[in-house]
Design an enzyme around this catalytic site. Structure first.
Site, PDB file in Angstrom:
ATOM      1  CD  GLU A 116      51.797  25.706  49.919  1.00 11.54           C
ATOM      2  OE1 GLU A 116      52.232  25.953  48.810  1.00 11.54           O
ATOM      3  OE2 GLU A 116      52.334  24.902  50.706  1.00 11.54           O
ATOM      4  CE  LYS A 118      44.249  24.605  44.015  1.00 15.92           C
ATOM      5  NZ  LYS A 118      43.957  25.332  42.777  1.00 15.92           N
ATOM      6  CG  ASP A 120      42.693  30.725  39.782  1.00  5.79           C
ATOM      7  OD1 ASP A 120      43.076  29.666  39.257  1.00  5.79           O
ATOM      8  OD2 ASP A 120      41.598  31.263  39.535  1.00  5.79           O
ATOM      9  CE1 TYR A 232      52.713  26.164  43.420  1.00  6.57           C
ATOM     10  CE2 TYR A 232      52.628  23.938  44.298  1.00  6.57           C
ATOM     11  CZ  TYR A 232      52.348  24.843  43.296  1.00  6.57           C
ATOM     12  OH  TYR A 232      51.706  24.418  42.169  1.00  6.57           O
ATOM     13  CE  LYS A 320      38.977  25.084  43.667  1.00  9.62           C
ATOM     14  NZ  LYS A 320      39.742  24.694  42.495  1.00  9.62           N
ATOM     15  CB  CYS A 414      23.149  50.575  13.303  1.00 14.22           C
ATOM     16  SG  CYS A 414      24.375  51.452  14.264  1.00 14.22           S
ATOM     17  CB  CYS A 417      24.030  54.997  11.527  1.00 10.62           C
ATOM     18  SG  CYS A 417      24.168  53.260  11.068  1.00 10.62           S
ATOM     19  CB  CYS A 432      26.516  48.886  12.178  1.00  6.29           C
ATOM     20  SG  CYS A 432      26.402  50.394  11.192  1.00  6.29           S
ATOM     21  CB  CYS A 437      28.072  53.810  11.629  1.00  4.88           C
ATOM     22  SG  CYS A 437      27.313  53.525  13.223  1.00  4.88           S
TER      23      CYS A 437
HETATM   24 ZN   LIG Z   1      25.655  52.169  12.543  1.00  2.03          ZN
END
Ligand SMILES: [Zn+2]
Length: 678
Positions: A116, A118, A120, A232, A320, A414, A417, A432, A437
């Site tokens: 079957e 598997k 996850d 299962y 796996k 930043c 700005c 920032c 901004c």
């Molecule tokens: Zn900024």
């Protein structure tokens, strides 16, 4: 038994059956509409007779009360893990190993295998007594798990009572089933998009999402998460004799559990290996994560006889699949400034295919991570797409360097700005802190208008950026001062579109308080938390007047969130913003319950209202509801018994009649004043 009670029984059976067709078999036989009608009829009977409601009624899935913590549950038998095989040779080697341990007279050639996919996800253990789901637990350490019954009850594919369909064999007196809770990939992506929109933390992959959702102390949150469960194995059963894993799977299916439709019974190890190979090539086309194939000796007595080594039974193994990884060259790094001012580095990669998808961008998490892994521009990097939508950079392959690589500079200003940036305390992020901004403002405005918050249609990224550039919008409250004239010069705006947008913005002023609070974008306060807060604090004023301790203790929110709420409301620029929003007419008090019921009941109680014309902000229904909530009555026509006529634009004959009768005519603003408490 009364006819009504008989009907209730019938409805329970029908709703349960249609649930099963829909969630377990994915093969519904009625339309959603028909299903809703059945469910609604059932809910109505149950509402009228609360003492009739039984715990296995399909209406009893969603949302019990939040828990303090999870109780421990000792499993009736250890919930074992599985040994792994990473290729065909290791599968053959496993069979050779166990062949030597088989009971007298048996050889590997006699064996059959149940195989079957598997899943996850997160292992769960479901306990049934006389067919009724009485307990559900996590795997925990295999001996003791956590009681998550309330959360598991919210999953539609977990039967609350077995057998699900009538006419099946009777249920065993006791049955303990093992299954896997998981997310379908599309559901997982939808969940993450939603969390992102509402400012909440997203999950790295469906497995984490399943675990995070099931380990929620508030089952109402789990109920909102579209989880599924495949079963299962049987941990324990009384009253049924099952000789093989194949019989187990079919027995589970007959009881109404969701069993993978992909199971197979094969009697030759080479066929098993072929099955694994087929699956490996199919995995990317599926709507769920499969990380391998489970191979079990079909005969349960043989499985038992082979025993256990460590925590792994010898009679089963997991083949796996390889992880979803690829390598590519890191060409550049771009930096995005988020709503909270966080600077997020993103890798620009040479396009590469990972698990069937072409990847050109991947997250680099943060600058500390970049430094720790020593990732450089020009590096060949390993990237992973682990079921989630956003791939990430695992790290560089240092051996492939030729000396031309360059370090990734940590920004000091930043990119939006130009202001200096700072590292957050106790955090790896760089921020920032400039409240003005433009990048942050754009993200904040986008968040304010998003579906989870004020839901204003027609304000896309382009227009938001133009409005900010032109100086018309300096905060979200400025949106409410926009006129069609302001919008006309913007790219792609004609008269009608501009008017529609202005109207959509104005309409949003009556959105419920929970959405307004969500839209403010306070760290940790997404839609769910905002709703909890609104239930306790009927206005933004009330919330801002509370203390962090109170928020923590009353709502069970973490100290981090409580702190960020207090901090937000104490900042001057936020106070100014709230005042501007209030001035603009945006709702700052809860709509459903009166903020101060005593005062309000006095003003409207027993008064009869009639309504006419189009009101500036309220619909007819909303006005009616508002009046009723405050103790007033609304009548369809004007008579001598009418106390007030609530009058909007384009009023009709009602107004004339009210004036003739000398009835007081009021407008919407006057109504609001009355409600505020005369
Ligand atoms: Zn900024």
């Amino acid at each position: 038994m009364s006819a009504e009670r008989e009907r209730m029984r019938e409805l329970i059976e029908q709703v349960r059956f249609h649930n099963y067709r829909y969630y377990v078999l994915a093969d519904p036989v009625v339309s959603d509409r028909e299903y809703d009608l059945l469910l609604r009829e059932l809910q109505a009977i149950e509402a009228a007779h609360p003492d009739w409601v039984s715990p296995d009624s399909p209406t009893q899935r969603a949302g019990g009360q939040p828990l303090e913590g999870f109780a421990k549950v000792r499993h009736p038998r250890p919930i074992l893990s599985l040994g792994n095989a990473f290729d065909d040779e290791e599968v053959r080697a496993w069979l050779e190993r166990i062949a030597r341990l088989l009971p007298e007279g048996q050889t590997a050639r006699d064996l059959a295998f149940a195989v079957e996919p598997k899943f996850d996800g997160l292992t769960v253990v479901l306990h049934y007594e006389d067919g009724l789901l009485i307990r559900g637990a996590t795997r925990g350490d295999g001996e003791i798990g956590e009681d998550i019954t309330a959360n598991l009850r919210t999953i539609p594919s977990v039967p609350l009572r077995i057998p699900v369909t009538t006419g099946s064999q009777p249920p065993p007196p006791r049955l303990v089933v093992r299954g896997e809770a998981y997310f379908f990939l599309d559901q997982f992506q939808r969940l993450n998009r939603w969390l992102e929109e509402t400012g909440e933390k997203t999950f790295a992959n469906p497995r984490n999402a399943a675990a995070g959702s099931l380990r929620q102390l508030d089952p109402r949150i789990t109920a909102q998460r579209p989880l599924s469960v495949f079963c299962y194995a049987i941990v324990q059963v009384e009253g049924a004799e099952l000789g093989t894993q194949w019989e187990v799977l079919n027995y589970l299916r007959s009881m109404g559990f969701a069993v993978s439709p992909e199971i197979a019974r094969l009697d030759d190890i080479e066929a098993v290996i072929e099955y694994c190979g087929t699956w490996m090539s199919r995995r990317d086309t599926l709507n769920y994560e499969v990380d391998g194939i489970v191979i079990k000796i079909d005969d349960l007595a043989t499985q038992d006889a082979l025993g256990v080594v460590g925590k792994d039974p010898r009679g089963a193994i997991a083949f796996k699949f390889p992880a979803r990884e690829a390598t590519s060259r890191l060409i550049d790094v771009t930096i995005n400034v988020g709503r909270t001012g966080s600077l997020a580095p993103t890798a620009v990669l040479e396009p590469v295919e990972v698990g069937g998808i072409t990847v050109q961008h991947a997250t680099l998490h943060n600058f500390e991570d970049i430094a720790r892994k020593d990732i450089r521009i020009g590096d060949v990097v390993r990237i992973k797409r682990a079921g989630d939508v956003i791939p990430y950079v695992i790290g560089p392959i240092v051996d492939l360097r030729d000396g031309s690589e360059s370090e990734i500079p940590v920004p000091t200003t930043c990119p939006s700005c130009g202001e200096p940036v700072a590292k957050a305390e106790d955090e790896v992020g760089i921020y920032c802190h400039n409240a003005a901004c433009p990048s942050q403002l754009a993200r904040r405005v986008e968040y304010w208008v998003s579906r989870a918050a004020m839901d204003i249609v027609g304000l896309g990224t382009r227009i938001v950026e133009q409005l900010i550039d032109s100086g018309l919008v300096r905060d979200v409250a400025d949106l409410y001062a926009l006129t069609a004239q302001d919008l006309l010069p913007m790219e792609g705006f004609a008269e009608k579109k501009a008017r529609n947008l202005v109207e959509a913005i104005q309409d949003s002023r009556q959105r419920p308080l929970g959405r307004v609070l969500t839209g403010l974008g306070i760290q940790g306060v997404g839609a769910t938390v905002a709703q909890l807060l609104v239930e306790r604090y009927p206005s933004l004023d009330a919330l801002s007047a509370s203390s962090g301790e109170e928020i923590e203790s009353i709502l069970g929110l973490g100290p981090h969130t409580a702190h960020s709420i207090i901090e937000w409301f104490s900042a001057d620029h936020n106070r100014l913003l709230l005042e501007k929003l209030r001035q603009a007419g945006v709702r700052v008090t809860a709509e459903e319950r009166a903020q101060q019921p005593e005062r309000m009941t006095i003003s409207l109680t027993g008064r009869a209202f009639a309504i006419t014309g189009t009101l500036p902000t309220l619909s007819r229904e909303e006005a009616t509801e508002l009046i009723q909530q405050h103790g007033g009555r609304v009548t369809g026509s004007v008579s001598a018994k009418t106390d007030y006529l609530l009058c909007g634009e384009k009023a009709g004959s009602k107004r004339t009649k009210a004036e003739q009768l000398g009835i007081q005519v009021i407008d919407e603003a006057a109504l609001f004043d009355m409600i505020k408490g005369t």
